[in-house]
Design a protein around this motif. Structure first.
Motif, mmCIF file in Angstrom:
data_model
loop_
_atom_site.group_PDB
_atom_site.id
_atom_site.type_symbol
_atom_site.label_atom_id
_atom_site.label_comp_id
_atom_site.label_asym_id
_atom_site.label_seq_id
_atom_site.Cartn_x
_atom_site.Cartn_y
_atom_site.Cartn_z
ATOM 1 N N PHE A 234 0.811 -1.212 0.000
ATOM 2 C CA PHE A 234 0.000 0.000 0.000
ATOM 3 C C PHE A 234 0.851 1.271 0.000
ATOM 4 O O PHE A 234 0.326 2.372 -0.025
ATOM 5 C CB PHE A 234 -1.016 0.001 1.149
ATOM 6 N N ILE A 235 2.160 1.117 0.011
ATOM 7 C CA ILE A 235 3.023 2.286 -0.145
ATOM 8 C C ILE A 235 3.252 2.494 -1.641
ATOM 9 O O ILE A 235 3.579 1.556 -2.361
ATOM 10 C CB ILE A 235 4.374 2.072 0.574
ATOM 11 N N GLU A 236 3.046 3.709 -2.122
ATOM 12 C CA GLU A 236 3.137 3.986 -3.551
ATOM 13 C C GLU A 236 4.530 3.695 -4.095
ATOM 14 O O GLU A 236 4.701 3.003 -5.075
ATOM 15 C CB GLU A 236 2.796 5.457 -3.810
ATOM 16 N N GLU A 237 5.524 4.250 -3.441
ATOM 17 C CA GLU A 237 6.873 4.015 -3.903
ATOM 18 C C GLU A 237 7.730 3.632 -2.705
ATOM 19 O O GLU A 237 7.809 4.370 -1.738
ATOM 20 C CB GLU A 237 7.417 5.274 -4.544
ATOM 21 N N CYS A 238 8.314 2.442 -2.768
ATOM 22 C CA CYS A 238 8.993 1.981 -1.566
ATOM 23 C C CYS A 238 10.422 2.511 -1.515
ATOM 24 O O CYS A 238 11.074 2.679 -2.551
ATOM 25 C CB CYS A 238 8.951 0.470 -1.473
ATOM 26 N N PRO A 239 10.900 2.825 -0.312
ATOM 27 C CA PRO A 239 12.287 3.261 -0.160
ATOM 28 C C PRO A 239 13.188 2.031 -0.190
ATOM 29 O O PRO A 239 13.612 1.522 0.841
ATOM 30 C CB PRO A 239 12.300 3.931 1.209
ATOM 31 N N CYS A 240 13.441 1.510 -1.374
ATOM 32 C CA CYS A 240 14.164 0.242 -1.455
ATOM 33 C C CYS A 240 14.942 0.180 -2.758
ATOM 34 O O CYS A 240 14.898 1.102 -3.561
ATOM 35 C CB CYS A 240 13.176 -0.919 -1.381
ATOM 36 N N LEU A 241 15.645 -0.928 -2.953
ATOM 37 C CA LEU A 241 16.396 -1.132 -4.189
ATOM 38 C C LEU A 241 15.468 -1.639 -5.271
ATOM 39 O O LEU A 241 14.558 -2.421 -5.011
ATOM 40 C CB LEU A 241 17.498 -2.167 -3.962
ATOM 41 N N SER A 242 15.707 -1.187 -6.511
ATOM 42 C CA SER A 242 15.006 -1.798 -7.636
ATOM 43 C C SER A 242 16.028 -1.933 -8.770
ATOM 44 O O SER A 242 17.232 -1.858 -8.537
ATOM 45 C CB SER A 242 13.781 -0.985 -8.028
ATOM 46 N N GLY A 243 15.547 -2.137 -9.992
ATOM 47 C CA GLY A 243 16.479 -2.386 -11.090
ATOM 48 C C GLY A 243 16.577 -3.868 -11.352
ATOM 49 O O GLY A 243 15.556 -4.551 -11.395
#
Ligand SMILES: *[C@@H]1O[C@H](CO)[C@@H](O)[C@H](O)[C@H]1NC(C)=O
Ligand SMILES: *[C@@H]1O[C@H](CO)[C@@H](O)[C@H](O)[C@H]1NC(C)=O
Ligand SMILES: *[C@@H]1O[C@H](CO)[C@@H](O)[C@H](O)[C@H]1NC(C)=O
Ligand SMILES: *[C@@H]1O[C@H](CO)[C@@H](O)[C@H](O)[C@H]1NC(C)=O
Ligand SMILES: *[C@@H]1O[C@H](CO)[C@@H](O)[C@H](O)[C@H]1NC(C)=O
Ligand SMILES: *[C@@H]1O[C@H](CO)[C@@H](O)[C@H](O)[C@H]1NC(C)=O
Ligand SMILES: *[C@@H]1O[C@H](CO)[C@@H](O)[C@H](O)[C@H]1NC(C)=O
Ligand SMILES: *[C@@H]1O[C@H](CO)[C@@H](O)[C@H](O)[C@H]1NC(C)=O
Ligand SMILES: *[C@@H]1O[C@H](CO)[C@@H](O)[C@H](O)[C@H]1NC(C)=O
Length: 456
Positions: A83-92
């Motif tokens: 439910f968090i729009e953009e997570c403070p995490c790694l992506s790519g």
């Protein structure tokens, strides 16, 4: 002469070791930098990834003996919930340069967001892996059968309960049978609806202690097996699978089981005495199945029980009579009691306040009446109290609510209760969820509710 050669090669080995101990290997350092360049890292989680000694970088651990990188722990502590729009995490994406970390034993990239990509097949070539945690990082595609090549794996977590969409899938479960060292397996939420052989596959994993297959759309269950190998299993979680079956006879062979969740399926028929002899059980969740009633005396072998979920068991009758028939050892030690949706009548006086160990209570959607006795509010460890959809009445004021010290979840909705709290009252607890629908509140919006950040 031989001695001299021996000691000089020993010296050489010692020298190499000394060099290694002062920093990581060049090839592994470069591999990690290439790996980093494939990641999107808006929070600068990997800011420490610079300089010579990669063994000191955040999340990296090297063997003290060999200097090789053995562990990569990039688990995101910030919880990337759906439910968090953009997570403070790694992506790519995860770069195949990881394959140069030939001694890698432990890889954890859980709670990040690689949902734009599929689980890379090359992970199956990290053949020294003992621990692989990709939980809540991938949301679609087929789990590559190559994972089955990781024959040293002890721990595999692909649970995707917090990520969205949830389209991770297993097409052919056979690869699992090759992970013969596995002790911990969590595939919850992964769609296994075509894996008819799932039980035979896990039965080939004789060291398994923990098995979570919740919400996997399992296509049924074999009720008999020629030989049940999982006698060391401690945790079996098959909740939420819509399995329509009688209870499998092999359940009685779960001689080490402490946690059993069969809730939210279509299990039905008789709950046999043999099944109820699993005296190692601490947590038993059988709610929301097709069972019809339960004689509390049948629980007499389950004296280690801490959690009991018999939601929607069609128990009926008087709640106090039923509870008082519970064996004393069960009644005194229970921490979690779910008896919701059971057509139970009666009131809460004279029994609930005596169950001092309770932390979680759900008696919702019954036919309970009367007021909530003071002793219930005073239960010392209460965290979760759900009494919704009954005919409870009376007044709940800040005097009662002030006894609740640890409460986090409270549902009193759909009763005839009046909740009356002084305007300047400051609650001694921090709620996560509260439901008071159709309770009489007010006349103004209760000031004490305004202080809670996480209210729903
Ligand atoms: C290496 O040694 C240090 C200090 O003794 C220890 O804290 C660390 O856990 C060891 N690393 C590994 C990978 O065993
Ligand atoms: C995860 O990544 C996908 C694709 O890159 C993106 O659409 C989505 O919003 C991200 N989710 C979160 C929670 O950041
Ligand atoms: C790994 O697994 C795949 C598919 O299961 C298989 O085809 C391949 O030969 C295996 N590779 C190795 C190196 O064992
Ligand atoms: C399995 O699930 C997929 C995705 O939800 C669905 O398209 C497919 O029809 C299902 N197959 C079976 C056999 O239930
Ligand atoms: C486990 O049980 C099956 C029969 O269901 C058997 O074929 C297999 O050899 C047993 N042992 C192991 C270690 O898988
Ligand atoms: C379960 O255990 C009983 C008694 O130890 C044994 O006779 C039976 O064969 C076992 N069943 C399975 C399926 O392994
Ligand atoms: C379970 O299966 C039986 C027979 O196969 C069927 O009659 C029954 O309706 C099913 N129950 C549910 C809830 O699907
Ligand atoms: C609660 O129910 C019990 C058993 O039916 C009854 O004896 C008792 O009077 C009731 N107490 C209250 C306060 O309604
Ligand atoms: C309330 O409980 C009754 C059974 O006592 C049930 O039929 C009804 O669906 C429940 N209502 C809600 C909103 O849960």
């Amino acid at each position: 002469m031989a001695n001299l050669i021996l000691s000089s090669s020993l010296l050489w080995i010692l020298t190499v070791d000394a060099v290694v101990a002062s920093g990581c290997m060049e090839v592994e350092r470069n591999a990690l930098l290439t790996f980093k360049s494939g990641l999107v890292d808006p929070q600068n989680f990997l800011s420490s990834w610079e300089g010579e000694d990669c063994c000191k970088w955040r999340g990296v651990a090297c063997s003290n003996a060999t200097g090789h990188v053995v562990k990569l722990n990039l688990r995101n502590r910030n919880s990337c919930y759906i439910f968090i729009e953009e997570c403070p995490c790694l992506s790519g994406e995860i770069n195949p340069s990881l394959l140069l970390l030939t001694n890698l034993e432990h890889l954890d990239v859980s709670m990040n967001n690689f949902s734009g990509t599929s689980i890379p097949t090359f992970l199956g070539s990290l053949k020294n892996l003992r621990y692989l945690n990709l939980a809540n990082s991938y949301s679609s595609g087929t789990i590559p059968p190559q994972i089955g090549n990781l024959s040293k794996l002890h721990y595999l977590d692909l649970n995707s309960e917090f990520i969205y969409p949830r389209n991770l899938r297993i097409d052919d479960i056979l690869w699992l049978t090759r992970l013969s060292s596995l002790k911990y397996l969590d595939l919850s939420i992964v769609n296994m609806n075509t894996s008819t052989g799932w039980l035979h596959a896990v039965n080939m994993l004789p060291s398994l202690k923990v098995l979570h297959l919740a919400d996997c759309s399992l296509p049924g269950i074999s009720t008999s097996l020629s030989h049940f190998n999982l006698t060391t299993l401690n945790v079996l979680d098959l909740g939420g699978n819509s399995i329509n079956s009688t209870l499998p006879t092999w359940l009685r062979n779960l001689t080490s089981i402490t946690y059993l969740d069969l809730s939210s399926n279509e299990f039905h028929g008789v709950i046999s005495d043999e099944f109820l002899r699993l005296s190692t059980l601490n947590n038993l969740f059988l709610g929301y199945n097709g069972f019809k009633g339960m004689n509390p005396k049948a629980l007499r072998y389950l004296c280690n029980l801490r959690s009991l979920d018999l939601s929607s068991f069609n128990i009926g009758g008087e709640i106090m009579e039923w509870v008082e028939m519970l064996p004393r050892c069960v009644r005194n030690n229970l921490q979690t009691l779910y008896l919701n949706d059971n057509n139970l009548g009666g009131n809460l006086s004279g029994w609930l306040e005596q169950m001092n160990s309770l932390t979680d209570i759900n008696l919702g959607s019954n036919l309970l009446s009367g007021s909530i006795p003071a002793g219930v509010w005073k239960l010392p460890n209460l965290i979760y109290l759900y009494l919704y959809n009954n005919s409870l009445d009376g007044v709940v004021s800040d005097v009662e609510l002030s006894y609740l010290r640890k409460i986090q979840y409270l549902d009193l909705s759909l009763n005839a209760l009046t909740v009356r709290v002084r305007d300047d009252w400051v609650p001694p607890f921090q709620l996560k969820e509260i439901f008071l629908a159709s309770c009489q509140l007010g006349p103004n919006f209760p000031a004490w509710l305004k202080g809670f950040a996480l209210l729903q």
